[in-house]
Motif scaffolding. Structure first.
Motif: not given
Length: 305
Positions: A61-69, A166-171, A210-217
């Motif tokens: 799950f996290y591999r897919t998440n980290h590639i796609g966000q 966060p996206v848009g800065c270093a992970f 922030m990476s997209w998900g249920h929190d921000d929604y």
């Protein structure tokens, strides 16, 4: 509550009275919430390396998440779902929808989501009886997971659940399974891979993508439907999965003074969000009238989603 996890005594000073009923043991806690030492699989909480039946699926799950966000993905998806044009329903109707889902990113629990919502809310209610906004926040904090439902476009789990960042800065390296970010298109983009990236020091988390998900929604749903929850409640909803911040203190350089104040409530909440995950059964019909009264206090009858 009926506790089905295997622990016999409390090491934090609270008295536990055991009541046996057949094969079920009820533990009555005399005092503040006690964090169990293990999750429902017998492992420590948030141990992503523990050998368990869910380890492989969680790591995938996290591999897919980290590639796609990516920045581009988050901007497009947030704009689309921020329109809140999918449906109209009440908070409680949304709670019932979550009965169909189990969070694939969570190594600590394999129960339907409504179980976790009530576990969290009832644990908070016991220790903070006068903070009804916090009880309700516990109930609704994960409702954004309805993004998994077919009527919401059935987003894949990697775009709905899991730790946020966060996206848009270093992970930051504290993010679970950080190694997979190397496959993210933004990883080598000089506009996005420095400490500050596209942000400035103290800019405030409200200005951070922030990476997209249920929190921000769920934050967007609550805010745009004019909830009267205090700002701390909205902060908890939006950042409760931001473990790199509230566990490892990464990204503090982006926070402003309001963020720092609200962070104190998030730290309180996090104990209940994480450690109330267990094989617990809540009598839904018994507690439902109380939570319906809170929903009516802080939200309109129907919300746009």
């Amino acid at each position: 509550m009926t506790i089905l996890i295997d622990f016999q005594s409390d090491h934090n000073g609270d008295e536990i009275v055991e009541k046996s009923q057949g094969n079920v043991t009820e533990l009555v806690l005399d005092g503040a919430f006690v964090a169990p030492h293990t999750n429902s699989f017998g492992h420590t909480f948030r141990d992503y390396d523990a050998e368990s039946e869910r380890r492989t699926s969680v790591e995938h799950f996290y591999r897919t998440n980290h590639i796609g966000q990516t920045v581009d993905f988050v901007r497009r998806t947030r704009e689309e779902y921020g329109k809140l044009n999918r449906t109209e329903m009440s908070i409680w109707e949304c709670c019932e929808l979550l009965n169909e889902f189990i969070d694939e990113s969570d190594p600590d629990l394999d129960e339907p989501q409504i179980e976790h919502l009530l576990q969290t809310a009832e644990a908070i209610r016991k220790d903070y009886p006068d903070e009804d906004w916090l009880h309700l926040t516990g109930l609704i904090h994960d409702l954004g997971k309805v993004l998994l439902h077919t009527s919401f476009g059935e987003l894949p789990q990697w775009a709905v659940v899991g730790d946020t960042y966060p996206v848009g800065c270093a992970f930051d390296e504290s993010i679970v399974h950080h190694k997979y970010f190397k496959e993210n298109p933004d990883y080598n983009n000089p506009s996005y891979n420095s400490k500050y990236g596209m942000y400035t020091e103290g800019c405030g988390l409200d200005n951070v993508l922030m990476s997209w998900g249920h929190d921000d929604y769920m934050y967007l749903v609550a805010k745009e439907n004019q909830t009267t929850l205090p700002s701390a409640g909205l902060f908890i909803i939006r950042y409760h999965s931001f473990y790199a911040l509230h566990k490892s203190e990464a990204y503090k350089h982006l926070m402003n003074d309001e963020d720092k104040e609200n962070m104190e409530w998030l730290k309180v909440f996090n104990k209940y969000d994480l450690y109330s995950k267990s094989k617990v059964r809540i009598n839904v019909e018994e507690v439902k009238p109380y939570y319906l009264s809170l929903i009516n206090k802080y939200f309109p009858v129907k919300l746009k989603w």
